[in-house]
Structures are given as C-alpha cells and as structure tokens.
Design an enzyme around this catalytic site. Structure first.
Site, PDB file in Angstrom:
ATOM      1  N   GLU A 127     -15.339   7.498 -10.286  1.00  0.00           N
ATOM      2  CA  GLU A 127     -14.598   6.234 -10.104  1.00  0.00           C
ATOM      3  C   GLU A 127     -13.095   6.395  -9.913  1.00  0.00           C
ATOM      4  OE1 GLU A 127     -15.724   3.731 -13.444  1.00  0.00           O
ATOM      5  OE2 GLU A 127     -17.779   3.565 -12.729  1.00  0.00           O
ATOM      6  N   ASN A 169     -18.634  10.616  -7.701  1.00  0.00           N
ATOM      7  CA  ASN A 169     -19.497   9.470  -8.011  1.00  0.00           C
ATOM      8  C   ASN A 169     -18.654   8.197  -8.115  1.00  0.00           C
ATOM      9  OD1 ASN A 169     -22.241   8.629  -8.904  1.00  0.00           O
ATOM     10  ND2 ASN A 169     -21.246   8.175 -10.867  1.00  0.00           N
ATOM     11  N   HIS A 205     -24.908  -0.353  -8.650  1.00  0.00           N
ATOM     12  CA  HIS A 205     -25.099  -1.462  -9.588  1.00  0.00           C
ATOM     13  C   HIS A 205     -25.032  -2.748  -8.766  1.00  0.00           C
ATOM     14  CE1 HIS A 205     -24.764   1.103 -13.090  1.00  0.00           C
ATOM     15  NE2 HIS A 205     -23.641   1.617 -12.639  1.00  0.00           N
ATOM     16  N   GLU A 234     -26.972   5.431 -10.376  1.00  0.00           N
ATOM     17  CA  GLU A 234     -26.973   4.522 -11.546  1.00  0.00           C
ATOM     18  C   GLU A 234     -27.618   3.193 -11.188  1.00  0.00           C
ATOM     19  OE1 GLU A 234     -23.080   4.224 -13.358  1.00  0.00           O
ATOM     20  OE2 GLU A 234     -22.659   6.347 -13.020  1.00  0.00           O
ATOM     21  N   ASP A 236     -29.255  -0.206 -10.745  1.00  0.00           N
ATOM     22  CA  ASP A 236     -29.850  -1.371 -11.410  1.00  0.00           C
ATOM     23  C   ASP A 236     -29.577  -2.579 -10.529  1.00  0.00           C
ATOM     24  OD1 ASP A 236     -27.119  -1.830 -12.120  1.00  0.00           O
ATOM     25  OD2 ASP A 236     -27.460  -1.338 -14.228  1.00  0.00           O
TER      26      ASP A 236
HETATM   27  C1  XIL Z   1     -21.852   2.755 -19.231  1.00  0.00           C
HETATM   28  C2  XIL Z   1     -22.930   2.911 -20.301  1.00  0.00           C
HETATM   29  O1  XIL Z   1     -24.168   2.531 -19.742  1.00  0.00           O
HETATM   30  C3  XIL Z   1     -22.593   2.067 -21.505  1.00  0.00           C
HETATM   31  O2  XIL Z   1     -23.499   2.350 -22.569  1.00  0.00           O
HETATM   32  C4  XIL Z   1     -21.161   2.329 -21.961  1.00  0.00           C
HETATM   33  O3  XIL Z   1     -20.833   1.426 -22.994  1.00  0.00           O
HETATM   34  C5  XIL Z   1     -20.177   2.174 -20.820  1.00  0.00           C
HETATM   35  O4  XIL Z   1     -20.575   3.023 -19.752  1.00  0.00           O
HETATM   36  N1  XIL Z   1     -20.414   3.507 -14.406  1.00  0.00           N
HETATM   37  C6  XIL Z   1     -20.638   4.744 -14.979  1.00  0.00           C
HETATM   38  C7  XIL Z   1     -21.369   4.838 -16.278  1.00  0.00           C
HETATM   39  O5  XIL Z   1     -20.321   5.774 -14.372  1.00  0.00           O
HETATM   40  O6  XIL Z   1     -20.899   5.900 -17.061  1.00  0.00           O
HETATM   41  C8  XIL Z   1     -21.272   3.546 -17.042  1.00  0.00           C
HETATM   42  O7  XIL Z   1     -22.109   3.675 -18.194  1.00  0.00           O
HETATM   43  C9  XIL Z   1     -21.652   2.371 -16.192  1.00  0.00           C
HETATM   44  C10 XIL Z   1     -20.731   2.241 -15.011  1.00  0.00           C
END
Ligand code: XIL
Length: 301
Positions: A127, A169, A205, A234, A236
C-alpha cells in the site's frame, strides 16, 4: 475437483485464505482451512508491530504457529507484509530519516531470514501509493526516508531469501486508474533497472462503492505483460446470494484468463472471520456452511 484448492490446482493455480493464529483452536475453522485451502497468509501475525514489538527484539511465536502448521498440512505460505505504513510498532512510528531506513532494512533482513525457504511469496511492500488522482506515492514515514525506500526493501528481501517471490501489494489498483498506473510505472521501472520484483498482488476488497472493475482482467494482463506474476491476495466481496456469487465468478474467470495469474487468496474463511465491521463478504457463513458464492467460485475454477 470438489474443493477450492484442488480445483485451482487442476488449473495450475492455488487457492488460499488469510489465517489468524488465535482461531487455530477452532475445529470448524481448521476443518474448512485444511479441506479447502492450499495457501495461507497470516492476517496480522507477520506485520511489523507483531514481529518486532520493541526495536531489535523479534517475536515470532504466533507467526511460527501459522507457518509450521501450514507447512505440515501441505499448505504454502504467503508472507505479509515486510514494509507498510500501517501496523508499525510505536517505536518505528516515532523514527524518521536514516534511523527509520536502517530500522526497516534490519526488520526485513531479520524477518525474511527467519522464514528463509518457507515462503512462496512475500508482500515486501504494501500500500505505498496514494488514493488520489495523482498516481503518486502515498505520504508516509517510510516514503519520507527517500523515494528509493521501495527498491531498497526489495533488494534487502532478495538478499535475505533469494528463493521467495517478491511482490508489491495494494488495493484500489484492481482496475486501470491513476493509482494502478502509478504502480505499473514503478514495476516497469524496476524491471528496466533490474530491481528484484517477481509479482504484484491485487488485494481486491470489493463492495458497492468499489465493485469488481470491468477492466479487471485487462489490468491483471497488462501487469503480467511486464514480466511479473500477478495474484489476487485479499479477496472479499460485500453482498449476498446470486449477486455476490456472480461477482466471485467474475474474479475467478479474470484470474484464469491471465496465464501469469498464479492464485487467489480470500481474506478470511467464514463471514464471521472477516475484518470488515459488517456484511457477509466471504465464501462460508458464520456456521461454516458453503454459500452460493462458494459454489460459483468452485464451479468457475
Ligand atoms: C487487516 C486485518 O484483516 C485486520 O484484522 C487488522 O485489524 C487490520 O488489517 N489490507 C491489508 C491487510 O494489506 O493487512 C489488512 O488486514 C486489510 C487491508
């Protein structure tokens, strides 16, 4: 095949999930984990605050628990994340300049060395780009140590674990936009100058404000054409029923259409495991039952 990872493996891909160490005593959770998934990302346990809570003092208990369990269950590991502006320990948040740069390098060296040979791919930098329309780097304490911090992170990781694939990422880079254009230019530059980068992760996401982009596949393909693997890291998708199932199908189809899209990871197992404060974005309901999105995902693989 009748499970996600077995079906993905028939396509030469993997199917993975984020795992939280504190849930490994839940037999419903581990039952689904071992039946359906072949790649594991620690949800929080490898982050800087977890692995180096005080400077120079490393803490690997929870991450080791996930790694050792996965490897003994024939699951591979995605490491997450070596350098990120979030979830830094307080001591790192208060550093700047050369002291912070040296701390980052020491951190990457220590963590990547501890897990040397056990990680399929590392999210080396997470990020680092801004959400605005500029395509520029995000302002952060790491960015303020100098624009070369990302390439230093990648070179440091390569030196520590030469066999791990090294990935950049990010989120909101899933379609073609100013932010993904910025990442694209960085990857192109790294490839041209021989900075070691092997892969780009697309967090994916999705929700109604940030839906599956219509040019998702084209965007994955343009990165692959730079000579890197791409992964969905990641996933969802907010929603339910047929709409959610259709969106999951589109994601799987986009990855399978790109030869260098090597796998898909969902960010949790059951809806109740999701990091999202509300909603039902995952493939299993809170009781561990398969949702329509599970069936559409399996069928699309
Ligand atoms: C999130 C986790 O799922 C949570 O449990 C934590 O509180 C915060 O981080 N992008 C990412 C992940 O790269 O590491 C994040 O994970 C979600 C967004």
């Amino acid at each position: 095949a009748s499970t996600l990872h077995a079906a993905a493996a028939e396509q030469g891909r993997y199917f993975g999930t984020a795992v939280a160490a504190y849930k490994l005593s839940d037999s419903v959770y581990t039952g689904i984990l071992d039946r359906e998934f072949g790649m594991v990302t620690p949800e929080n346990e490898m982050k800087w605050d977890a692995t180096e809570p005080s400077q120079g003092s490393f803490s690997y208990g929870s991450a080791d628990q996930i790694v050792n369990r996965a490897l003994s269950h024939n699951q591979r590991m995605r490491g997450h994340a070596l350098a990120w502006h979030q979830q830094q320990p307080g001591w790192a948040q208060s550093l700047s300049g050369t002291a912070l740069r040296n701390a980052m390098v020491n951190h990457i060296t220590n963590v990547a060395t501890h897990y040397k040979g056990k990680i399929y791919a590392w999210d080396v930098v997470n990020e680092a780009f801004d959400d605005g329309g500029s395509g520029a780097r995000r302002d952060s304490n790491l960015q303020r140590t100098g624009n070369d911090w990302i390439e230093v992170a990648f070179r440091t990781a390569r030196a520590a674990d030469p066999d791990a694939k090294l990935c950049y990422n990010d989120y909101n880079t899933d379609g073609q936009n100013a932010k993904s254009n910025g990442v694209y230019a960085m990857v192109q530059d790294f490839k041209a100058r021989g900075v070691p980068i092997d892969c780009v992760g697309f967090q994916s996401h999705f929700n109604s404000a940030s839906p599956v982009p219509s040019d998702y596949q084209a965007n994955l393909q343009r990165f692959a054409n730079l000579g890197v693997d791409v992964q969905i890291t990641e996933l969802d998708i907010e929603g339910s029923g047929t709409t959610q199932a259709d969106n999951y199908r589109r994601v799987v189809q986009a990855c399978l259409a790109v030869t260098r899209c090597t796998g898909i990871t969902v960010w949790g197992i059951r809806d109740s495991d999701s990091w999202r404060a509300s909603g039902t974005p995952l493939l299993f309901d809170g009781n561990g039952n398969k949702k329509p999105a599970y069936t559409s995902t399996l069928t699309a693989l």
